[in-house]
Enzyme design. Sequence first.
Site, PDB file in Angstrom:
ATOM      1  CE  LYS A 185       3.676  -2.273   4.138  1.00  0.00           C
ATOM      2  NZ  LYS A 185       4.603  -1.196   4.517  1.00  0.00           N
TER       3      LYS A 185
ATOM      4  CB  ALA B 144      -0.803   7.923   0.704  1.00  0.00           C
TER       5      ALA B 144
ATOM      6  N   GLY C 125      10.386  -3.757   1.887  1.00  0.00           N
ATOM      7  CA  GLY C 125      11.199  -2.413   2.343  1.00  0.00           C
ATOM      8  C   GLY C 125      12.467  -3.001   1.076  1.00  0.00           C
ATOM      9  CG  ASP C 126      15.786  -1.414   1.337  1.00  0.00           C
ATOM     10  OD1 ASP C 126      15.197  -0.307   1.108  1.00  0.00           O
ATOM     11  OD2 ASP C 126      16.462  -1.688   2.649  1.00  0.00           O
TER      12      ASP C 126
ATOM     13  CB  CYS D 285       1.633   5.545   7.835  1.00  0.00           C
ATOM     14  SG  CYS D 285       1.827   6.884   6.401  1.00  0.00           S
TER      15      CYS D 285
ATOM     16  N   PRO E 247       0.919  -1.046  -0.136  1.00  0.00           N
ATOM     17  CG  PRO E 247       0.492  -0.858   2.249  1.00  0.00           C
ATOM     18  CD  PRO E 247       0.873  -1.781   1.745  1.00  0.00           C
TER      19      PRO E 247
END
Length: 314
Positions: A139, A18, A201-202, A100, A16
Amino acid sequence: MKIGNIEFKNNIILAPMAGCTDVAFRSICVDFGASAGVTEMVSAKALKYDNEKTKDLLITAPNESVKIVQIFGHESDIMSEICGSDILNDFDIIDINMGCPAPKIVNNGDGSALMKNIPKAREIIEKCVASTSKPITVKFRSGFDEENINAIEFAKMCESAGASAITIHARTRNQMYGGHVDLDIVKKIKESVSIPVIASGDIVDLESYKHTINYTKCDGVMIGRGALGNPNIFSNILNENETTFDKLSTIKKHINLLRIYFSDRFIIGHIKKHILWYLKGEKNCSDVKVQVSYEPSLDKVIEILENFFKKRNN
């Protein structure tokens, strides 16, 4: 990979983001091989008060065989009310955002702010799980800051509170999206819980995907920024073969899919960032980027891109 009673065709999911994972982009990524895409994060409170723009984030595409919505908030009663309401009927899995890092989200007590209040986070998860038969996933990050790395404790709490799976973005809130993820944390979390663990991530190519899976033994991955302008990353990983894709046809498909649901006025303001990502790596595209950025007509933008790619291919 399986979460609750939901089976995935593979273990790679579009993360996800935004303003990025609109219905069209999710659909495109599924066509390129992603097993699912997660919606942009959706405010539970905005849904409760029937905000029309927020409800637009819940639109799904016909090819999304597994539909995942991500909601955020810090009021457990509102969060659980939305999880149990008809408004999320189209979705198979409900993900709760507790990671977030955006200041406006954190300052309101949402997102990664919840990592500083484990009892509150537990209350939210438990109430959401109790309100629906759909799998609830969470998450989150490695911690709020470098002095408060609590992801392992947080992961155990999520499992005991009833979460069906967790996704860990192993950066702190203070890191935002800088530096590198800490795969040691992902590895330790995988060793600490029995529910599926997804790493985020990454992951930008086949090599980083394989390293993440092999090192952490995680059950799956979410790919976010690595897919922006490059939905072909899913095909490259699954087929273990680096290939190019037709950027112009993909951009036009993205626009045409958005046109099914939204007005050109909305799309022209939304699509330009995607176009700039699609153009990344293209030679001699500085002028066309400027033209696209300032052009108010969607059809004219398409014409500019057609001319650019025609010249490039000649």
